[in-house]
Design a protein around this motif. Structure first.
Motif: not given
Length: 444
Positions: A3, A17, A367-369, A382, A386
């Motif tokens: 991060v 991520y 890649g999704t937080v 975020f 995003k």
């Protein structure tokens, strides 16, 4: 994946991520990092969330008057009976009580409640101050039970002694104490419904579904719950757990004490509602019950198909951020967004467990937080990074979303509209469409 450095060093292991190739686990289910301005509430809050919807219970807060202001009165939990649960009662501890102790004041408060209201059950909550000065609320409650022959249950919930999840466990232990340790020989072919708090009347919606396929609800724990129902809970053959964060602990304990197995369910979204109904029918019912469930599901899905498809066409390609209390709710929301053609780009919870985050990792894209116990700065960072079009959260997150010019959906206790079941799936799709596609965002 690492991060970025703007996140506090102490928080980096709680934020990641999504990477399908990484086996490292997100840190979770721990106390908040000091100074991080966590969104998570205290032990007392967690206990109150779980116990307050018991409609004919009296909630006596042994502590300063400020703690008593945390009530269900401004929330969406509905009742089919008594309204007494909407009130808080407090011993209103002052500086003098802190010095000399508050046990006499607590005894007097219990005496007054019994004299004026003739209650069936009183829950007595220990707050931070009580944890410091050491009042023996167990002894006071025991004496009151002997004196009045009614249930007076201590709830060990001093706020500083843990986090919101600790409060959930304290509440579950209080429920177990209320029910007692006796197993039931006469079993009812029905379920106990754990972890739904009847927001906007959602428990009644699910109860009507189960009734139509021939399944009885023995006890509702705790939305629209009643003392007489709760003490019959050992008679059920199955426990279903909607909010795993608050009630899976109770499910495990009831399996241990009363030999009642439990399953985790969700009635958020079409897919989870269908799966939950079929699962319950297959465990408790015969072939006829399963056929009834399948026929009912088919009919309900047909009713809403056109509406859902209409909203889906208007929402495909949008991006969602999620920050909610429990991991199981977050999982259901990700599935719901998938049904609407929306990608989840950020997801976080206050009380998610390792198993929840593993599932989240599997059902979201690379890649999704993913965050545990986030603070406002992290959510803002975020969401902007995003490009989220909507944030689903609770009342605390609403100002943050609007400040950023992002649409918002309230999925917490304060809401007044149904979001569970097939009816709830339509309401959710309509709300997301209305807020995401509102003309106001053109001017922000």
């Amino acid at each position: 994946m690492e991060v970025e450095s703007q996140v506090l060093d102490e928080r980096k292991e709680f934020v990641c991520y999504n990477s399908k190739n990484e086996s490292s686990r997100l840190r979770c289910d721990e106390n908040s990092v000091s100074g991080a301005v966590s969104q998570r509430a205290c032990v007392y809050c967690g206990a109150r969330v779980v116990l307050n919807p018991i409609t004919d219970a009296f909630h006596l807060i042994h502590g300063p008057i400020g703690c008593a202001s945390y009530t269900w009165d401004l929330r969406g939990s509905l009742t089919s009976g008594s309204e007494i649960f909407r009130n808080s009662y407090s011993t209103d501890l002052s500086e003098t009580d802190v010095i000399f102790g508050g046990e006499k004041k607590l005894t007097a408060a219990i005496d007054e409640i019994v004299e004026k209201f003739n209650p069936k059950v009183i829950f007595v909550y220990a707050t931070c101050i009580v944890g410091i000065i050491g009042d023996d609320i167990d002894a006071v409650c025991k004496k009151a039970e002997e004196k009045y022959s009614l249930r007076v249950i201590p709830v060990k919930s001093p706020g500083f002694s843990g986090n919101k999840a600790s409060g959930y466990r304290a509440a579950c232990n209080a429920i177990l104490k209320l029910i007692g340790n006796k197993k039931s020989k006469n079993k009812i072919n029905g379920i106990n419904y754990l972890g739904d708090f009847n927001l906007a009347g959602e428990i009644w919606v699910v109860q009507s579904y189960l009734k139509r396929i021939g399944i009885e609800v023995v006890a509702k724990i705790t939305g629209d719950g009643k003392y007489d129902e709760l003490i019959k809970a050992p008679e059920a053959k199955l426990n279903i757990v909607q909010c795993a964060g608050s009630m899976e602990y109770l499910g495990k304990k009831m399996e241990e004490i009363y030999d009642i197995p439990y399953i985790r369910v969700s009635f958020l979204g079409i897919a989870d509602t269908e799966n939950s109904l079929l699962q319950i029918a297959s465990i408790l019912g015969d072939e006829d019950t399963i056929k009834k469930a399948e026929k009912f599901i088919e009919a309900e899905k047909a009713k809403i198909q056109k509406t859902i498809e209409y909203h889906r066409k208007r929402l495909i390609g949008k991006k969602a951020a999620i920050y909610v209390g429990g991991g199981y709710k977050a999982i259901s929301l990700i599935k719901q967004f998938n049904e609407l053609g929306i990608e989840t780009v950020m997801v976080g919870t206050q009380t998610g467990k390792p198993r929840d985050y593993e599932i989240i990792k599997n059902i979201t894209k690379e890649g999704t937080v993913i965050l545990d116990d986030a603070n406002p700065y992290e959510l803002e960072k975020f969401m902007l990074e995003k490009g989220a079009d909507i944030l689903v959260g609770g009342v605390k997150e609403r100002p943050l979303a609007y400040k950023l010019g992002v649409a918002f959906c309230d999925h917490n206790h304060e809401r007044k509209h149904i979001l569970s079941g097939f009816e709830g799936a339509v309401n959710f799709a309509e709300e997301i469409d209305l807020t995401v596609n509102s003309p106001v965002w053109k001017y922000v």
